[in-house]
Design a protein around this motif. Structure first.
Motif, PDB file in Angstrom:
ATOM      1  N   LEU A  29     -17.708  -6.978  28.904  1.00  0.00           N
ATOM      2  CA  LEU A  29     -17.979  -6.168  27.889  1.00  0.00           C
ATOM      3  C   LEU A  29     -19.246  -6.366  27.211  1.00  0.00           C
ATOM      4  O   LEU A  29     -19.894  -7.453  27.200  1.00  0.00           O
ATOM      5  CB  LEU A  29     -17.045  -6.306  26.578  1.00  0.00           C
ATOM      6  CG  LEU A  29     -15.597  -5.775  26.628  1.00  0.00           C
ATOM      7  CD1 LEU A  29     -14.813  -6.312  25.503  1.00  0.00           C
ATOM      8  CD2 LEU A  29     -15.724  -4.281  26.658  1.00  0.00           C
ATOM      9  N   PHE A  55     -18.742  -1.102  28.760  1.00  0.00           N
ATOM     10  CA  PHE A  55     -18.969  -2.266  29.807  1.00  0.00           C
ATOM     11  C   PHE A  55     -20.376  -2.082  30.533  1.00  0.00           C
ATOM     12  O   PHE A  55     -20.890  -1.086  30.429  1.00  0.00           O
ATOM     13  CB  PHE A  55     -17.655  -1.870  30.838  1.00  0.00           C
ATOM     14  CG  PHE A  55     -16.298  -2.547  30.422  1.00  0.00           C
ATOM     15  CD1 PHE A  55     -16.101  -3.732  30.470  1.00  0.00           C
ATOM     16  CD2 PHE A  55     -15.523  -1.641  29.670  1.00  0.00           C
ATOM     17  CE1 PHE A  55     -14.928  -4.106  30.263  1.00  0.00           C
ATOM     18  CE2 PHE A  55     -14.482  -1.946  29.168  1.00  0.00           C
ATOM     19  CZ  PHE A  55     -13.903  -3.151  29.430  1.00  0.00           C
ATOM     20  N   ASP A  58     -19.028  -0.294  36.366  1.00  0.00           N
ATOM     21  CA  ASP A  58     -17.941   0.233  36.710  1.00  0.00           C
ATOM     22  C   ASP A  58     -16.840  -0.806  37.362  1.00  0.00           C
ATOM     23  O   ASP A  58     -15.682  -0.850  36.798  1.00  0.00           O
ATOM     24  CB  ASP A  58     -17.867   1.336  37.533  1.00  0.00           C
ATOM     25  CG  ASP A  58     -18.487   2.757  37.277  1.00  0.00           C
ATOM     26  OD1 ASP A  58     -17.652   3.010  36.265  1.00  0.00           O
ATOM     27  OD2 ASP A  58     -19.206   3.257  37.939  1.00  0.00           O
ATOM     28  N   ALA A  61     -15.507  -2.642  33.990  1.00  0.00           N
ATOM     29  CA  ALA A  61     -14.579  -1.950  33.325  1.00  0.00           C
ATOM     30  C   ALA A  61     -13.179  -1.909  34.212  1.00  0.00           C
ATOM     31  O   ALA A  61     -11.960  -1.894  33.610  1.00  0.00           O
ATOM     32  CB  ALA A  61     -15.139  -0.637  33.408  1.00  0.00           C
ATOM     33  N   ASP A  62     -13.200  -1.461  35.516  1.00  0.00           N
ATOM     34  CA  ASP A  62     -11.996  -1.576  36.346  1.00  0.00           C
ATOM     35  C   ASP A  62     -11.329  -2.777  36.234  1.00  0.00           C
ATOM     36  O   ASP A  62     -10.179  -3.098  36.346  1.00  0.00           O
ATOM     37  CB  ASP A  62     -12.521  -0.958  37.763  1.00  0.00           C
ATOM     38  CG  ASP A  62     -12.795   0.527  37.748  1.00  0.00           C
ATOM     39  OD1 ASP A  62     -12.257   0.925  36.799  1.00  0.00           O
ATOM     40  OD2 ASP A  62     -13.509   0.985  38.690  1.00  0.00           O
ATOM     41  N   SER A  64     -11.284  -4.936  34.071  1.00  0.00           N
ATOM     42  CA  SER A  64     -10.561  -5.293  32.624  1.00  0.00           C
ATOM     43  C   SER A  64      -9.111  -5.222  32.519  1.00  0.00           C
ATOM     44  O   SER A  64      -8.576  -5.611  31.697  1.00  0.00           O
ATOM     45  CB  SER A  64     -11.558  -4.513  31.627  1.00  0.00           C
ATOM     46  OG  SER A  64     -11.408  -3.253  31.732  1.00  0.00           O
ATOM     47  N   TRP A  75      -2.513   0.501  30.247  1.00  0.00           N
ATOM     48  CA  TRP A  75      -3.554   1.100  30.908  1.00  0.00           C
ATOM     49  C   TRP A  75      -3.252   2.527  31.306  1.00  0.00           C
ATOM     50  O   TRP A  75      -2.243   2.653  31.859  1.00  0.00           O
ATOM     51  CB  TRP A  75      -3.903   0.293  32.130  1.00  0.00           C
ATOM     52  CG  TRP A  75      -5.223   0.753  32.889  1.00  0.00           C
ATOM     53  CD1 TRP A  75      -5.285   1.628  33.878  1.00  0.00           C
ATOM     54  CD2 TRP A  75      -6.412   0.352  32.759  1.00  0.00           C
ATOM     55  NE1 TRP A  75      -6.380   1.512  34.349  1.00  0.00           N
ATOM     56  CE2 TRP A  75      -7.096   0.835  33.537  1.00  0.00           C
ATOM     57  CE3 TRP A  75      -7.228  -0.695  31.934  1.00  0.00           C
ATOM     58  CZ2 TRP A  75      -8.567   0.715  33.838  1.00  0.00           C
ATOM     59  CZ3 TRP A  75      -8.506  -1.006  31.969  1.00  0.00           C
ATOM     60  CH2 TRP A  75      -9.071  -0.300  33.018  1.00  0.00           C
ATOM     61  N   ARG A  84     -13.870   7.730  31.526  1.00  0.00           N
ATOM     62  CA  ARG A  84     -13.277   6.893  30.681  1.00  0.00           C
ATOM     63  C   ARG A  84     -12.100   5.876  31.339  1.00  0.00           C
ATOM     64  O   ARG A  84     -11.524   6.439  32.210  1.00  0.00           O
ATOM     65  CB  ARG A  84     -12.587   7.716  29.628  1.00  0.00           C
ATOM     66  CG  ARG A  84     -11.737   7.213  28.585  1.00  0.00           C
ATOM     67  CD  ARG A  84     -11.369   8.067  27.493  1.00  0.00           C
ATOM     68  NE  ARG A  84     -10.081   8.878  27.733  1.00  0.00           N
ATOM     69  CZ  ARG A  84      -9.250   9.399  26.916  1.00  0.00           C
ATOM     70  NH1 ARG A  84      -9.362   9.242  25.782  1.00  0.00           N
ATOM     71  NH2 ARG A  84      -8.290   9.859  27.638  1.00  0.00           N
ATOM     72  N   ARG A  85     -12.043   4.693  30.680  1.00  0.00           N
ATOM     73  CA  ARG A  85     -10.601   4.079  30.803  1.00  0.00           C
ATOM     74  C   ARG A  85     -10.226   3.888  29.608  1.00  0.00           C
ATOM     75  O   ARG A  85     -10.720   3.368  28.485  1.00  0.00           O
ATOM     76  CB  ARG A  85     -11.293   2.510  31.394  1.00  0.00           C
ATOM     77  CG  ARG A  85     -11.379   2.367  32.752  1.00  0.00           C
ATOM     78  CD  ARG A  85     -13.004   2.812  33.036  1.00  0.00           C
ATOM     79  NE  ARG A  85     -13.291   2.198  34.398  1.00  0.00           N
ATOM     80  CZ  ARG A  85     -14.284   2.889  34.891  1.00  0.00           C
ATOM     81  NH1 ARG A  85     -15.257   3.355  34.066  1.00  0.00           N
ATOM     82  NH2 ARG A  85     -14.808   2.402  36.206  1.00  0.00           N
ATOM     83  N   ALA A 103     -12.808   3.340  26.620  1.00  0.00           N
ATOM     84  CA  ALA A 103     -13.824   2.401  26.849  1.00  0.00           C
ATOM     85  C   ALA A 103     -14.644   3.120  28.165  1.00  0.00           C
ATOM     86  O   ALA A 103     -13.965   3.925  28.897  1.00  0.00           O
ATOM     87  CB  ALA A 103     -13.235   1.185  28.208  1.00  0.00           C
ATOM     88  N   TYR A 104     -15.905   3.011  28.322  1.00  0.00           N
ATOM     89  CA  TYR A 104     -16.839   3.688  29.205  1.00  0.00           C
ATOM     90  C   TYR A 104     -17.856   2.625  29.660  1.00  0.00           C
ATOM     91  O   TYR A 104     -17.931   1.429  28.929  1.00  0.00           O
ATOM     92  CB  TYR A 104     -17.833   4.807  28.201  1.00  0.00           C
ATOM     93  CG  TYR A 104     -16.828   5.731  27.949  1.00  0.00           C
ATOM     94  CD1 TYR A 104     -16.497   6.776  28.637  1.00  0.00           C
ATOM     95  CD2 TYR A 104     -16.307   5.927  26.550  1.00  0.00           C
ATOM     96  CE1 TYR A 104     -15.923   7.972  28.417  1.00  0.00           C
ATOM     97  CE2 TYR A 104     -15.449   7.126  26.243  1.00  0.00           C
ATOM     98  CZ  TYR A 104     -15.016   8.064  27.204  1.00  0.00           C
ATOM     99  OH  TYR A 104     -14.569   9.140  26.873  1.00  0.00           O
ATOM    100  N   VAL A 105     -18.717   3.054  30.701  1.00  0.00           N
ATOM    101  CA  VAL A 105     -19.646   2.382  31.074  1.00  0.00           C
ATOM    102  C   VAL A 105     -21.073   2.358  30.275  1.00  0.00           C
ATOM    103  O   VAL A 105     -21.084   3.791  30.048  1.00  0.00           O
ATOM    104  CB  VAL A 105     -19.737   2.453  32.614  1.00  0.00           C
ATOM    105  CG1 VAL A 105     -20.973   1.565  33.193  1.00  0.00           C
ATOM    106  CG2 VAL A 105     -18.647   1.916  33.331  1.00  0.00           C
TER     107      VAL A 105
END
Length: 168
Positions: A29, A55, A58, A61-62, A64, A75, A84-85, A103-105
């Motif tokens: 993060l 994040f 990618d 983020a993945d 996480s 999730w 987006r996540r 959540a985004y990068v």
């Protein structure tokens, strides 16, 4: 319970606590922002905190997902928005929704869009009053909430976001 409730001064405190939980438990993060209606002082809202974890890349983020699930998040993946996540967390005792995490990068355009809208609401009492009116009308038409409530607000939000992005 009403879909939209009066502003609660504990929302920013609860958001800060949740953002700290995320920072301590989730690797990769860069930052976490409090966004959405609960982040704008005085604005009535659906009492669910919207957070924006950002994040570094990618893979972070993945990766996480496991840490977020340990924290009680469900999730949902992109959930209709590319890049987006999306995760959500409910109160384990009551089942009430508590948090939406979008959540985004770093560098994704939706980060700027969310922050511009939030900052415009925070800075402008008249804009908050107008949004409160829209939210109230949409909640009255769609007391069940969900997609219908969101769709009802979407034109106003899109117009306001566009203006906010021009100034951001």
């Amino acid at each position: 319970m009403s879909l939209v409730v009066p502003y609660d001064g504990t929302w920013p405190i609860r958001a800060d606590e949740e953002m700290q939980r995320l920072r301590e438990a989730v690797e990769g993060l860069i930052t976490v922002h409090h966004i959405g209606s609960t982040s704008a002082p005085g604005l009535p809202a659906t009492p669910i905190l919207d957070l924006l974890p950002v994040f570094s890349h990618d893979a972070a983020a993945d990766a996480s997902r496991a840490a977020l699930e340990v924290l009680g998040y469900e999730w949902m993946g992109a959930f209709g928005l590319a890049g987006r996540r999306y995760c959500r967390r409910d109160d384990p005792e009551t089942g009430d929704r508590q948090v939406h995490a979008h959540a985004y990068v770093q560098g994704h355009a939706d980060i700027r869009r969310h922050l511009a809208f939030r900052d415009a609401l925070r800075a402008n009492v008249s804009l908050r009053a107008a949004y409160a009116s829209v939210k109230g009308a949409c909640a009255a038409r769609h007391p069940e909430g969900g997609e219908a409530y969101g769709t009802c607000k979407s034109a106003w939000i899109a117009k306001t976001e566009s203006r906010a992005l021009e100034r951001y």
